[in-house]
Design an enzyme around this catalytic site. Structure first.
Site, PDB file in Angstrom:
ATOM      1  N   HIS A  18      -9.617 -13.030   3.495  1.00  0.00           N
ATOM      2  CA  HIS A  18     -10.997 -13.206   3.396  1.00  0.00           C
ATOM      3  C   HIS A  18     -11.624 -12.767   4.554  1.00  0.00           C
ATOM      4  CE1 HIS A  18     -14.791 -15.321   3.140  1.00  0.00           C
ATOM      5  NE2 HIS A  18     -14.531 -16.035   4.160  1.00  0.00           N
ATOM      6  N   HIS A  69     -15.190 -14.546  11.763  1.00  0.00           N
ATOM      7  CA  HIS A  69     -16.292 -15.711  11.556  1.00  0.00           C
ATOM      8  C   HIS A  69     -15.735 -17.147  11.259  1.00  0.00           C
ATOM      9  CE1 HIS A  69     -15.585 -14.643   7.159  1.00  0.00           C
ATOM     10  NE2 HIS A  69     -15.928 -16.166   6.983  1.00  0.00           N
ATOM     11  N   ASP A  70     -14.601 -17.318  10.894  1.00  0.00           N
ATOM     12  CA  ASP A  70     -14.096 -18.521  10.453  1.00  0.00           C
ATOM     13  C   ASP A  70     -12.920 -19.179  11.338  1.00  0.00           C
ATOM     14  OD1 ASP A  70     -15.305 -19.174   7.966  1.00  0.00           O
ATOM     15  OD2 ASP A  70     -14.052 -18.103   6.792  1.00  0.00           O
ATOM     16  N   GLU A 109     -14.445 -22.382  13.121  1.00  0.00           N
ATOM     17  CA  GLU A 109     -14.535 -23.663  12.223  1.00  0.00           C
ATOM     18  C   GLU A 109     -13.250 -23.938  11.574  1.00  0.00           C
ATOM     19  OE1 GLU A 109     -18.025 -23.105   9.717  1.00  0.00           O
ATOM     20  OE2 GLU A 109     -17.016 -23.500   7.867  1.00  0.00           O
ATOM     21  N   ASP A 110     -12.314 -22.940  11.478  1.00  0.00           N
ATOM     22  CA  ASP A 110     -11.067 -23.395  10.646  1.00  0.00           C
ATOM     23  C   ASP A 110      -9.951 -23.531  11.388  1.00  0.00           C
ATOM     24  OD1 ASP A 110     -12.600 -23.903   8.491  1.00  0.00           O
ATOM     25  OD2 ASP A 110     -12.294 -21.812   7.588  1.00  0.00           O
ATOM     26  N   ASP A 119     -20.346 -13.019   3.815  1.00  0.00           N
ATOM     27  CA  ASP A 119     -19.315 -14.096   3.511  1.00  0.00           C
ATOM     28  C   ASP A 119     -19.489 -14.755   2.133  1.00  0.00           C
ATOM     29  OD1 ASP A 119     -17.458 -16.635   4.237  1.00  0.00           O
ATOM     30  OD2 ASP A 119     -18.823 -17.452   5.202  1.00  0.00           O
TER      31      ASP A 119
HETATM   32 ZN    ZN Z   1     -15.766 -17.289   5.448  1.00  0.00          ZN
END
Ligand code: ZN
Length: 179
Positions: free
Chosen positions: A38, A63-64, A67-68, A124
């Site tokens: 992704h 980018h994630d 967050e993840d 995204d």
């Molecule tokens: Zn994403």
């Protein structure tokens, strides 16, 4: 500025770091694709639509991660510099909030995002819609449609930044599932 001698070195390290952080995650498609596909697709979309700025592409790859995964902004800043980290911060949701509130805030904040963050965000959303169309996660139709409509609400508030990328978003939005 970053610690890397050239944009290729920065990008490869960002890809390696992101792959390592996301190593235990899978996308929600039938094949349980490794998650790293992704962020790679988000960065590739940007590059294909004229974005050659290595720091924006590195931010797309990362980018994630906050967050993840167990990654902090401080860690990103030491490794990848202030500008990459600032872009990632702009596209990171507050995971302490309920999903509905996070989605509402993305709409509310969209018009105030920097040009760099808008590019990453539009790519995204384009990548996420593409995954829903092509790999059909086991979502009911209404959930898919809601996701499409929300993604469009967010993207519509960030337009005017890269016509080609926005056209790529529109092309995938045109495949909004109806059955
Ligand atoms: Zn994403």
């Amino acid at each position: 500025m970053t610690n890397y001698p050239n944009p290729a070195a920065l990008l490869l390290e960002a890809a390696r770091f992101s792959a390592e952080r996301h190593r235990n995650q899978r996308r929600k498609d039938a094949d349980a694709t490794p998650y790293i596909n992704h962020p790679l697709s988000v960065a590739a979309l940007l590059a294909e639509h004229g974005v050659a700025d290595g720091e924006i592409l590195a931010a797309a790859l990362l980018h994630d991660t906050v967050e993840d995964t167990e990654t902090s902004f401080e860690e990103l800043e030491v490794k990848f510099g202030a500008r990459v980290t600032a872009i990632v911060a702009e596209v990171t949701d507050d995971k302490a909030l309920p999903t509905a509130e996070r989605k509402r805030l993305q709409v509310e904040h969209a018009p105030h995002k920097s040009p760099d963050a808008r590019l990453v965000k539009i790519a995204d959303k384009t990548s996420n819609l593409t995954d829903i169309v092509h790999s059909a996660p086991g979502w009911p139709l209404e959930r898919k449609q809601d996701y499409f409509d929300w993604a469009k609400d967010v993207v519509d508030l960030m337009r005017g930044i890269n016509a080609e990328l926005e056209a790529a978003f529109d092309a995938i939005y045109a495949q909004r599932p109806t059955e």
